[in-house]
Design a protein around this motif. Structure first.
Motif, mmCIF file in Angstrom:
data_model
loop_
_atom_site.group_PDB
_atom_site.id
_atom_site.type_symbol
_atom_site.label_atom_id
_atom_site.label_comp_id
_atom_site.label_asym_id
_atom_site.label_seq_id
_atom_site.Cartn_x
_atom_site.Cartn_y
_atom_site.Cartn_z
ATOM 1 N N ASN A 247 88.339 69.609 28.759
ATOM 2 C CA ASN A 247 87.352 68.550 28.945
ATOM 3 C C ASN A 247 88.015 67.233 29.330
ATOM 4 O OD1 ASN A 247 84.845 69.758 28.672
ATOM 5 N ND2 ASN A 247 85.013 69.809 26.441
ATOM 6 N N ALA A 248 89.175 66.978 28.728
ATOM 7 C CA ALA A 248 89.887 65.744 29.051
ATOM 8 C C ALA A 248 90.244 65.727 30.530
ATOM 9 C CB ALA A 248 91.138 65.620 28.184
ATOM 10 N N ALA A 249 90.546 66.921 31.077
ATOM 11 C CA ALA A 249 90.869 66.992 32.499
ATOM 12 C C ALA A 249 89.609 66.847 33.362
ATOM 13 C CB ALA A 249 91.576 68.308 32.802
ATOM 14 N N ALA A 250 88.505 67.393 32.878
ATOM 15 C CA ALA A 250 87.269 67.363 33.671
ATOM 16 C C ALA A 250 86.636 65.965 33.706
ATOM 17 C CB ALA A 250 86.273 68.374 33.113
ATOM 18 N N PHE A 251 86.681 65.262 32.576
ATOM 19 C CA PHE A 251 86.072 63.929 32.516
ATOM 20 C C PHE A 251 87.147 62.880 32.755
ATOM 21 C CE2 PHE A 251 83.141 66.462 30.053
ATOM 22 C CZ PHE A 251 81.899 65.860 30.204
ATOM 23 N N ASP A 252 87.011 62.125 33.813
ATOM 24 C CA ASP A 252 87.959 61.043 34.050
ATOM 25 C C ASP A 252 87.411 59.831 33.294
ATOM 26 O OD1 ASP A 252 89.628 59.127 34.957
ATOM 27 O OD2 ASP A 252 89.082 59.318 37.085
ATOM 28 N N LYS A 271 83.162 62.654 19.008
ATOM 29 C CA LYS A 271 83.533 61.333 18.482
ATOM 30 C C LYS A 271 84.731 61.457 17.554
ATOM 31 C CE LYS A 271 79.127 58.869 18.733
ATOM 32 N NZ LYS A 271 77.985 58.335 17.984
ATOM 33 N N GLU A 272 84.924 62.669 17.026
ATOM 34 C CA GLU A 272 86.024 62.867 16.078
ATOM 35 C C GLU A 272 87.265 63.512 16.697
ATOM 36 O OE1 GLU A 272 84.196 64.932 12.903
ATOM 37 O OE2 GLU A 272 83.130 63.118 12.303
ATOM 38 N N TYR A 273 87.252 63.721 17.997
ATOM 39 C CA TYR A 273 88.475 64.235 18.639
ATOM 40 C C TYR A 273 89.668 63.416 18.165
ATOM 41 C CZ TYR A 273 86.213 67.146 22.333
ATOM 42 O OH TYR A 273 85.535 68.096 23.038
ATOM 43 N N ARG A 274 89.453 62.119 18.072
ATOM 44 C CA ARG A 274 90.570 61.221 17.749
ATOM 45 C C ARG A 274 91.147 61.514 16.365
ATOM 46 N NH1 ARG A 274 86.571 56.301 17.418
ATOM 47 N NH2 ARG A 274 87.581 55.478 19.260
ATOM 48 N N ASP A 275 90.311 61.934 15.427
ATOM 49 C CA ASP A 275 90.843 62.280 14.099
ATOM 50 C C ASP A 275 91.380 63.706 14.081
ATOM 51 O OD1 ASP A 275 89.927 59.812 13.123
ATOM 52 O OD2 ASP A 275 87.907 60.667 12.918
ATOM 53 N N THR A 276 90.603 64.595 14.715
ATOM 54 C CA THR A 276 90.989 66.008 14.697
ATOM 55 C C THR A 276 92.354 66.212 15.328
ATOM 56 O OG1 THR A 276 88.647 66.451 14.980
ATOM 57 C CG2 THR A 276 90.116 68.324 15.234
ATOM 58 N N PHE A 277 92.616 65.465 16.398
ATOM 59 C CA PHE A 277 93.882 65.681 17.094
ATOM 60 C C PHE A 277 94.871 64.546 16.865
ATOM 61 C CE2 PHE A 277 90.615 67.930 19.740
ATOM 62 C CZ PHE A 277 90.901 69.184 19.212
ATOM 63 N N ALA A 278 94.662 63.833 15.764
ATOM 64 C CA ALA A 278 95.545 62.701 15.464
ATOM 65 C C ALA A 278 96.971 63.173 15.206
ATOM 66 C CB ALA A 278 95.023 61.923 14.266
ATOM 67 N N ALA A 279 97.084 64.408 14.670
ATOM 68 C CA ALA A 279 98.417 64.909 14.324
ATOM 69 C C ALA A 279 99.046 65.683 15.479
ATOM 70 C CB ALA A 279 98.330 65.793 13.091
ATOM 71 N N ALA A 280 98.341 65.740 16.608
ATOM 72 C CA ALA A 280 98.880 66.478 17.756
ATOM 73 C C ALA A 280 99.929 65.617 18.469
ATOM 74 C CB ALA A 280 97.745 66.819 18.712
ATOM 75 N N GLY A 281 100.449 66.131 19.566
ATOM 76 C CA GLY A 281 101.452 65.381 20.332
ATOM 77 C C GLY A 281 100.894 64.052 20.828
ATOM 78 N N GLU A 282 101.789 63.130 21.162
ATOM 79 C CA GLU A 282 101.409 61.776 21.547
ATOM 80 C C GLU A 282 100.407 61.765 22.703
ATOM 81 O OE1 GLU A 282 101.823 59.258 19.914
ATOM 82 O OE2 GLU A 282 101.160 57.736 21.344
ATOM 83 N N ASN A 283 100.669 62.609 23.706
ATOM 84 C CA ASN A 283 99.823 62.646 24.880
ATOM 85 C C ASN A 283 98.391 63.020 24.515
ATOM 86 O OD1 ASN A 283 98.980 62.690 27.464
ATOM 87 N ND2 ASN A 283 100.023 64.619 28.031
ATOM 88 N N MET A 284 98.271 64.088 23.745
ATOM 89 C CA MET A 284 96.954 64.581 23.368
ATOM 90 C C MET A 284 96.247 63.581 22.453
ATOM 91 S SD MET A 284 96.166 68.283 21.837
ATOM 92 C CE MET A 284 94.560 68.966 21.626
ATOM 93 N N ARG A 285 97.026 62.969 21.590
ATOM 94 C CA ARG A 285 96.451 61.995 20.665
ATOM 95 C C ARG A 285 95.824 60.838 21.444
ATOM 96 N NH1 ARG A 285 97.118 57.625 18.381
ATOM 97 N NH2 ARG A 285 98.982 57.110 19.566
ATOM 98 N N GLN A 286 96.578 60.369 22.450
ATOM 99 C CA GLN A 286 96.064 59.251 23.245
ATOM 100 C C GLN A 286 94.824 59.645 24.035
ATOM 101 O OE1 GLN A 286 99.134 57.581 25.696
ATOM 102 N NE2 GLN A 286 100.207 56.691 23.932
ATOM 103 N N ALA A 288 92.699 61.916 23.241
ATOM 104 C CA ALA A 288 91.595 62.073 22.302
ATOM 105 C C ALA A 288 91.019 60.716 21.922
ATOM 106 C CB ALA A 288 92.061 62.824 21.058
ATOM 107 N N GLU A 289 91.893 59.776 21.693
ATOM 108 C CA GLU A 289 91.489 58.419 21.332
ATOM 109 C C GLU A 289 90.588 57.844 22.435
ATOM 110 O OE1 GLU A 289 92.749 56.911 18.390
ATOM 111 O OE2 GLU A 289 91.215 55.403 18.875
ATOM 112 N N ALA A 290 91.063 57.952 23.685
ATOM 113 C CA ALA A 290 90.320 57.381 24.810
ATOM 114 C C ALA A 290 88.989 58.097 25.001
ATOM 115 C CB ALA A 290 91.160 57.488 26.082
ATOM 116 N N PHE A 291 88.998 59.394 24.803
ATOM 117 C CA PHE A 291 87.780 60.186 24.998
ATOM 118 C C PHE A 291 86.735 59.802 23.948
ATOM 119 C CE2 PHE A 291 84.927 63.598 25.638
ATOM 120 C CZ PHE A 291 85.246 64.225 26.836
ATOM 121 N N SER A 292 87.150 59.874 22.690
ATOM 122 C CA SER A 292 86.214 59.581 21.592
ATOM 123 C C SER A 292 85.600 58.196 21.735
ATOM 124 C CB SER A 292 86.926 59.690 20.244
ATOM 125 O OG SER A 292 87.206 61.037 19.963
#
Ligand SMILES: Cc1cc2nc3c(=O)[nH]c(=O)nc-3n(C[C@H](O)[C@H](O)[C@H](O)COP(=O)(O)OP(=O)(O)OC[C@H]3O[C@@H](n4cnc5c(N)ncnc54)[C@H](O)[C@@H]3O)c2cc1C
Ligand code: SF4
Ligand code: SF4
Lengths: 433, 467
Positions: A247-252, A271-286, A288-292
């Motif tokens: 989804n992150a790739a599909a939605f710019d 809305k919670e992607y940012r929490d769910t993936f907070a412990a993931a790698g830096e790239n994914m975390r960022q 998720a933050e932007a998406f949420s």
């Protein structure tokens, strides 16, 4: 392709946040059914605390209690201490998942979840089959024959609960870009979702049109997939993470003022992607933050912008059911009512216990039919007490569940998404939601 | 399987005896911080007869029994003692009778307090005791703790509404105390002795409560202050002017901020104190008293006094106040609340003393409470994992208790002694009185099997139940 997601950790602070006052107990549906402390939020938190501290293992009862929970989050709304219950629960569920052997049937279910929701074309194909099955009359024949009741498990009920399939998915009927009517004020993206896409395609179309009529250029990004909530809630963060990445790739996200969601469950999970993936790698975390940060529920978004006044009269008595994932997870209760009250001629009557879970809860009604249907009965009798002819519900799971319950009781009450009612009040008039 | 559990199962049936670790862990606490202990078993009796048989079994085998309502107690009253059976009343939720001719209601002990409110209010009647936990606590627990609530100032506490009880004695006999008569002097007033007995003298199975007519009108007000002393003086002045509001609640700045973070009722930030006031009764009197109260608060430099627009808004304000204790838990891992109470004329002095003590021990306190009846809840926001700070907390509470006693007050106004305040009771009570308490307990419960070690140590030499 996918990035590694890590099991969410919980801290002592999160566990100690619960001061075991019991103020959440009267709002917990599972506690109301058993009146047993261990099936209350306070009880579950204590069990998770003991498990996390190594004093309690993953026993059968532990698994049972963690799965008995609806994850409806009514306890979070009730909790004055601000306990983040669902994080604790999801931590426990991930642990349960990675520590227990699954039965063959569960494995089958899991394979289905994996295959169906990660590969949209399969879901769409299956939807075509189901659509014709429902349309052809074959379904009625099969249901009437009672043959499904002879099958193992709850196949009969499952069949009756399966969503009405739309003739064509929203992702196919909607163009990639819908221009704003009149002056363009916002650029938004619309989530078509998975179940929503194939079984509530009209709701998505109605949302797109209502948005366009109110100055939004609406984008329907291709390549988007299921939000991952069904997987996330049962503790499968791996698949949820893979879906998020797609989804992150599909939605710019940087192009859009908001990513609009019409289904409560998807909105709250995104809305919670940012929490769910907070412990993931830096790239994914960022990512998720932007998406949420951009995710908005449709009612929430519409209530924030100046709206055109709907002109068509809808002389209906409507009551509004609060989906758990709107009311408790996103704290959105005022906005849908506000939108409904804008509709000329429509009378909105209060629903007793409107924020009480209907028992649908993702796939809960399939995995825990007994409590799910006890809760559904409670919901249906509350609806009956209002004498409303329409129940407005903003989550596909709730809508399917409630419609089923009403039908079983022989009631004529219809279940409609609030946005479809609003669309109708704006709309040309020939079509009924 | 132990013989006790087998014997319990014979009395109640298997599914009413709880033995899984998950059940036992979750019966091991109440609302009191830090205290915890898993019992031997949980048991759900079906009726008074079974309660009686369980008590016989307990006496014969020397197994302690601990009654538990909803586990919202704040002094450890229902926290299990080692090796005990916890007795539960989850389906004892029947309102047996509402007698409109005699203004009484008879309920099973497990009825939720707010359910009783709703049932009697439908008939134009009123059951005043309304602890902050009323949506979940039980009438049995309320009687055992003699609970108060927001309406205590004008209407009193649970004891003022308890007319009679069905009690299973620790030795197993089933007795009834009291009746529907407004007057009754036959024998000692046993109902009063049982009320506030914290589950050590008997197990309540039914409760007969007194009802009053529902007040015809009410008005709810919110007064805000930027000096805590101004709020305290307003309280004293209202009482001195011979106005008895139904509710007169006080919240300090820390509590206000936590409550606002939870309830979002739109309180401005930076307030030093707030009073939540409700007057009820005859509409004309209500209007007049409300006006007087507004004037008094303004004279004492209230920043603003607002009236709730309607019943729904009034309810929102009161619900927010009821959440105060739990809302304070937002700030720190451990929330220890106290219940020191002083004669109402001393509230302002006590508020100041608490602030001095908090400063002296370098601790964070939130303070709120039923200011109108002198019952304050200084709440220490701390961390149970920090032993050094916990030591200071202990010292601070000792000083707070001493201050309350010096002002003619008590160490607990409504939450009880239980386990949490046992030591303070002993050190602040003369020997002769302690002995009397012990004699009363021993005469009801010769084998010391009903909630032993709560309030007092029945066998003074046996100190095993220290916390
Ligand atoms: C958020 C919060 C707010 C509160 N606000 C107030 C308040 O405003 N005023 C106030 O006074 N208290 C208040 N309390 C304290 C508590 O709610 C009361 O003490 C309440 O009466 C306890 O009821 P319960 O059913 O939870 O009893 P429990 O906590 O389960 O038990 C309390 C005591 O009663 C005994 N008991 C229970 N049932 C029976 C029975 N059937 N027979 C004999 N003994 C029995 C137990 O052994 C124990 O000693 C509050 C607590 C919380 C958590
Ligand atoms: S979750 Fe919140 S409301 Fe429930 S017991 Fe814990 S602190 Fe109290
Ligand atoms: S999420 Fe719902 S079912 Fe689960 S503990 Fe909370 S209130 Fe109960």
């Amino acid at each position: 392709m996918t990035q590694k997601t890590t099991t969410p950790a919980i801290s002592d602070e999160q566990l100690l946040q619960c001061m075991h006052c019991g103020m959440c107990l009267p709002t917990c549906p599972t506690y109301s059914l058993t009146l047993r402390e261990r099936s209350s939020p306070r009880g579950r938190i204590r069990l998770i605390k003991k498990f996390s501290g190594g004093e309690l293992g993953i026993s059968e009862t532990f698994v049972e209690e963690m799965n008995f929970c609806l994850n409806c989050r009514a306890c979070e709304t009730a909790c004055p201490a601000g306990v983040d219950y669902h994080h604790l629960l999801e931590f426990a569920r991930v642990a349960v998942r990675s520590n227990t052997k699954r039965s063959v049937l569960q494995k089958l279910g899991k394979a289905l979840l994996d295959k169906l929701f990660t590969r949209p074309y399969i879901l769409k194909k299956l939807a075509r089959v189901l659509y014709f099955y429902q349309k052809s009359g074959l379904e009625r024949l099969v249901l009437a024959s009672g043959v499904l009741r002879l099958m193992p498990g709850n196949l009969d009920r499952t069949a009756r609960l399966s969503p009405r399939i739309s003739p064509r998915p929203a992702s196919e009927i909607l163009p990639e870009k819908i221009p704003a009517k009149g002056e363009k004020k916002y650029t938004v993206a619309l989530l078509t979702g998975c179940v929503q896409d194939v079984s509530f395609a009209e709701v998505t179309r109605h949302a797109a049109e209502v948005l366009a009529w109110n100055g939004c250029e609406v984008h329907v990004p291709r390549g988007q997939v299921c939000c991952g909530s069904l997987h996330g809630h049962i503790g499968d963060l791996e698949t949820a993470g893979a879906l998020f990445s797609r989804n992150a790739a599909a939605f710019d996200v940087s192009r859009f003022d908001a990513i609009i969601v019409t289904a409560a469950g998807c909105g709250s999970f995104m809305k919670e992607y940012r929490d769910t993936f907070a412990a993931a790698g830096e790239n994914m975390r960022q990512q998720a933050e932007a998406f949420s940060a951009k995710v908005r529920d449709i009612h929430e978004f519409l209530a924030e912008i100046p709206l055109k006044k709907p002109q068509r009269h809808l002389p209906l008595t409507v009551t509004y059911h609060d989906a758990c994932h709107l009311a408790h997870a996103q704290k959105i209760t005022r906005q849908p009512r506000q939108l409904l009250e804008m509709i000329p001629g429509l009378t909105l009557v209060p629903l007793p216990e409107s924020t009480w879970c209907c028992g649908s809860a993702g796939t809960y009604n399939l995995t825990h039919p007994e409590p799910a249907f006890a809760l559904l009965e409670r919901k249906v009798s509350n609806i009956a007490s209002t004498c409303a002819t329409v129940v407005a519900s903003a989550n596909p799971g709730c809508s399917i569940q409630i419609a089923y319950g009403l039908k079983e009781k022989g009631m004529q009450t219809e279940v409609v998404h609030p946005i479809s009612l609003l669309w109708q009040a704006y709309g040309p008039g020939e079509e009924k939601w | 399987m132990s013989a006790i559990i087998k014997a319990l199962q014979e009395i109640t049936g298997n599914d009413r005896v709880l033995t899984s670790p998950e059940d036992l862990i979750t019966l091991g606490y109440d609302g009191t911080p830090v205290l915890e202990n898993a019992p031997l078993a949980g048991v759900i009796p079906a009726d008074a007869e079974q309660v009686s048989r369980i008590m016989h079994l307990a006496n014969d085998s020397g197994t302690p029994v601990v009654p538990r309502g909803s586990g919202t107690g704040l002094s450890g009253g229902s926290v299990p003692v080692p090796g005990s059976i916890v007795m539960l009343f989850p389906r004892w939720n029947r309102i047996i009778e509402i007698d409109e001719a005699n203004l009484t209601a008879k309920v099973q002990a497990g009825v939720i307090t707010a359910d009783l409110h709703a049932a009697v209010e439908q008939r134009g009647l009123f059951y005043p005791p309304d602890p902050g936990s009323m949506k979940i606590c039980t009438i049995g627990g309320n009687v055992a703790e003699n609970s108060g609530g927001l309406r205590g100032l004008k209407y009193g506490v649970t004891a003022n509404y308890t007319m009679g009880l069905q009690v299973v004695l620790p030795t197993g006999e089933i007795i009834e105390t009291g009746n529907k008569c407004v007057k009754d002097v036959a024998g000692l007033r046993l109902t009063d002795l049982f009320t506030g007995s914290e589950g050590i003298l008997g197990i309540f199975t039914e409760v007969l409560v007194r009802l009053i007519p529902r007040p015809a009108a009410s008005k709810t007000m919110l007064a805000t202050f930027d000096r805590i002393e101004d709020a305290a003086e307003s309280v004293s002045e209202i009482i001195a002017k011979k106005i008895i509001p139904c509710t007169l609640e006080f919240l300090d700045s820390t509590t206000i901020e936590c409550v606002e973070a939870y309830a979002r009722i739109g309180l401005p930030s930076g307030l030093a104190a707030l009073l939540l006031i409700e007057v009820d009764g005859h509409p004309a009197v209500v209007a007049e008293e409300a006006e007087q109260i507004v004037a008094i608060c303004k004279q004492h430099r209230a920043l603003e006094v607002t009236l709730a627009a309607d019943a729904a808004e009034a309810e929102r304000l009161k619900t927010a106040r009821r959440a105060a204790l739990s809302a304070l838990a937002r700030l720190k891992p451990t929330t220890i609340l106290e219940d020191a109470t002083v004669p109402r004329s001393e509230v302002a002095t006590m508020v100041t003393r608490i602030r001095e003590i908090a400063r002296k021990y370098d601790l964070t306190f939130g303070n709120f409470g039923h200011a109108g009846d002198g019952n304050l809840h200084p709440t220490c926001l701390t961390d149970e994992r920090d032993a050094e700070e916990m030591h200071r907390v202990e010292l601070a509470f000792e000083e707070i208790f001493r201050a309350a006693l010096d002002l003619g007050g008590t160490i607990t106004g409504e939450h009880g002694i239980g386990l949490a305040k046992k030591q303070f009771l002993r050190t602040s009570t003369p020997d002769a009185k302690m002995e009397l308490l012990q004699k009363i307990k021993a005469s009801f419960d010769p084998n010391n099997i009903l909630n032993p070690g709560k309030i007092i140590d029945s066998h003074p030499r046996c100190e095993t139940l220290h916390t």
